[in-house]
Design a protein around this motif. Structure first.
Motif, mmCIF file in Angstrom:
data_model
loop_
_atom_site.group_PDB
_atom_site.id
_atom_site.type_symbol
_atom_site.label_atom_id
_atom_site.label_comp_id
_atom_site.label_asym_id
_atom_site.label_seq_id
_atom_site.Cartn_x
_atom_site.Cartn_y
_atom_site.Cartn_z
ATOM 1 N N ARG A 124 -9.919 -6.613 0.149
ATOM 2 C CA ARG A 124 -8.660 -6.305 -0.534
ATOM 3 C C ARG A 124 -8.737 -6.817 -1.959
ATOM 4 O O ARG A 124 -8.798 -8.025 -2.189
ATOM 5 C CB ARG A 124 -7.482 -6.932 0.234
ATOM 6 C CG ARG A 124 -6.118 -6.501 -0.301
ATOM 7 C CD ARG A 124 -4.966 -7.034 0.547
ATOM 8 N NE ARG A 124 -4.958 -6.503 1.902
ATOM 9 C CZ ARG A 124 -4.585 -5.267 2.218
ATOM 10 N NH1 ARG A 124 -4.161 -4.446 1.289
ATOM 11 N NH2 ARG A 124 -4.621 -4.861 3.466
ATOM 12 N N ALA A 172 -7.555 6.541 5.243
ATOM 13 C CA ALA A 172 -6.305 7.010 5.807
ATOM 14 C C ALA A 172 -5.793 8.191 5.004
ATOM 15 O O ALA A 172 -6.129 8.360 3.834
ATOM 16 C CB ALA A 172 -5.273 5.886 5.772
ATOM 17 N N MET A 191 -10.562 6.965 1.207
ATOM 18 C CA MET A 191 -11.341 5.919 1.867
ATOM 19 C C MET A 191 -11.668 4.846 0.854
ATOM 20 O O MET A 191 -11.905 5.155 -0.315
ATOM 21 C CB MET A 191 -12.642 6.500 2.403
ATOM 22 C CG MET A 191 -12.434 7.349 3.621
ATOM 23 S SD MET A 191 -14.021 7.681 4.371
ATOM 24 C CE MET A 191 -13.484 8.774 5.670
ATOM 25 N N GLY A 192 -11.701 3.612 1.314
ATOM 26 C CA GLY A 192 -11.988 2.503 0.408
ATOM 27 C C GLY A 192 -13.488 2.235 0.332
ATOM 28 O O GLY A 192 -14.119 1.944 1.339
#
Ligand code: ATP
Ligand code: MG
Length: 435
Positions: free
Chosen positions: A117, A278, A301-302
């Motif tokens: 994060r 997501a 998407m990360g």
């Protein structure tokens, strides 16, 4: 004073960057198989764009945006809104009734930094605009799944439907009256959300709220016949494509614009940061932003989270940086010849390293290993004289004579041919990964 990168903003060092590039190249390859075309967008947009699209009462808009207050500008927290803005601004629907677009780049959110994060993070974002069929939803989800499978990342897929402007408002009312009854058991945030954004209460992470929400009325049971059918058809399509999924009726997603299908790719391997990617359908968003009445669906998407998950894979599975050849020089004349040959090799597409410092052969071989050279070409003044260099295979330690007759360009061609022959993974100059 030592100047350092600011909290939540991270340098991507070369060892990591190589993996990022591998992920990005896989994503481009797979997205383009699905007819997606790249769009590149500015990082700064009008604040209004995000407030109108993401929604005022969302975490992103309420607390996470980097906004230049005096100028009404915001560093984009996500890409969908920007893609829609560009889509409308350039009338892209006139060009093609169905637009398939993707973008890759940094996003900015003011969150508490922790593993997976960050405040500047990176997304792979894909959108299909202008198609309403449920097969489209399944196709897009399948594309995301294909990317994760290709990267050997294990996730579970959860899906839900958020209904539409017909069935969601009456459901919301029922939910609010339920939440009011149990408000004593909700956290402060959720008591507030009951009035500002009641659906968000459904995915509160606090265990006390979770227990209360388990007994809340279900939106899935309140869908109108059209939404119900759409959701059923998405499920059938996923089954047809053999994509495993489970239904999570509490998944609401953090952005207001979603309608009907929503989905998340989840992992257990990143602690609290469970979502790798997501997305969902947004049937009213484009119109809301002043565009035509068209619907879309997309996901993000990360990259950081994908890269972290890849790091947990076996070392030999990870993409590696490598050089094709290290040219080792020994002597005055050799240095000149090797400099020219090195330039010619590079011109012909061979990744080549050389050291000009006149160090010992032993030191140069050590350096060749450090840069992961597949071969070392050893050319001393003696070898020049005989027109025969020594080509050392760095993994097997085998050595062969290498013909140094003819021009540097001919020599380079011969070496490129050797490399091509010994390389089982296509072009020697691309990032590779063991199968
Ligand atoms: P989360 O619940 O983890 O906050 P989100 O719902 O806010 O995620 P989305 O807006 O759906 O996330 O963004 C899609 C993806 O982008 C996430 O699944 C995640 O991989 C990545 N992502 C979102 N926020 C961050 C962040 N601050 N740092 C790194 N990656 C992020
Ligand atoms: Mg978030």
């Amino acid at each position: 004073m030592k100047i350092q990168a600011i909290n939540g903003f991270k340098d991507i060092l070369p060892e990591t960057a190589i993996r990022w590039r591998y992920i990005e190249e896989c994503a481009r390859d797979i997205f383009e198989r699905f007819g997606m075309r790249e769009i590149r967008l500015p990082i700064l947009e009008s604040t209004e764009l995000f407030v109108r699209s993401i929604g005022e009462a969302t975490d992103v808009v309420e607390k996470e945006m980097y906004t230049f207050a005096d100028k009404g500008l915001t560093m984009r927290p996500e890409a969908t809104a920007s893609i829609m803005r560009a889509f409308i601004e350039h009338g892209l629907h006139v060009q093609r009734p169905v637009q398939r677009l993707y973008t890759i780049g940094p996003m900015f959110r003011h969150e508490r930094p922790q593993k997976g994060r960050l405040r500047q993070f990176h997304q792979l974002d894909a959108e299909i605009i202008g198609a309403v069929e449920p097969q489209i939803d399944a196709e897009l989800i399948a594309m995301g799944q294909m990317l994760l499978d290709t990267l050997k990342i294990k996730t579970s897929l959860e899906i839900n439907s958020l209904g539409c402007p017909v069935c969601r408002p009456p459901y919301k009312q029922r939910l609010v009256s339920y939440l009011k009854q149990v408000s004593g058991q909700l956290c402060d945030d959720c008591r507030r959300r009951t009035h500002t954004n009641p659906l968000r209460v459904l995915d509160c992470k606090k265990s006390t709220c979770k227990a209360v929400v388990a007994a809340a009325p279900s939106l899935l049971e309140a869908l109108c016949p059209e939404c119900d059918q759409h959701f059923l058809a998405v499920r059938r399509s996923l089954e047809m494509l053999a994509i495993p999924y489970s239904i999570n009726r509490f998944m609401v997603r953090g952005l207001d614009y979603y309608s009907r299908t929503t989905f998340e790719f989840l992992t257990n391997d990143l602690g609290a940061q469970a979502a790798v990617g997501a997305g969902g359908r947004y049937d009213g968003l484009i119109e809301e932003l002043g565009g035509p009445k068209l619907s879309g669906i997309g996901f993000a998407m990360g990259l950081e989270r994908i890269a972290l998950l890849m790091e947990q894979q076996a070392e030999e599975q990870l993409p590696v940086e490598s050089m094709d050849v290290f040219v080792a020089t020994l002597g005055e004349k050799s240095l000149t010849a090797c400099t020219q040959l090195t330039h010619e090799l590079r011109r012909q597409g061979v990744k080549t390293a050389i050291d000009y410092s006149g160090r010992s052969l032993k030191a140069q071989l050590k350096q060749a290993s450090r840069v992961q050279a597949r071969y070392t070409l050893i050319i001393g003044d003696d070898e020049l004289e005989r027109q025969q260099g020594i080509l050392r295979n760095m993994s097997t330690q085998e050595q062969d004579l290498f013909d140094l007759s003819g021009s540097h360009s001919r020599q380079a061609e011969r070496l490129a041919a050797v490399l091509q022959e010994s390389c089982c993974q296509g072009s020697p100059s691309t990032i590779s990964r063991n199968p």
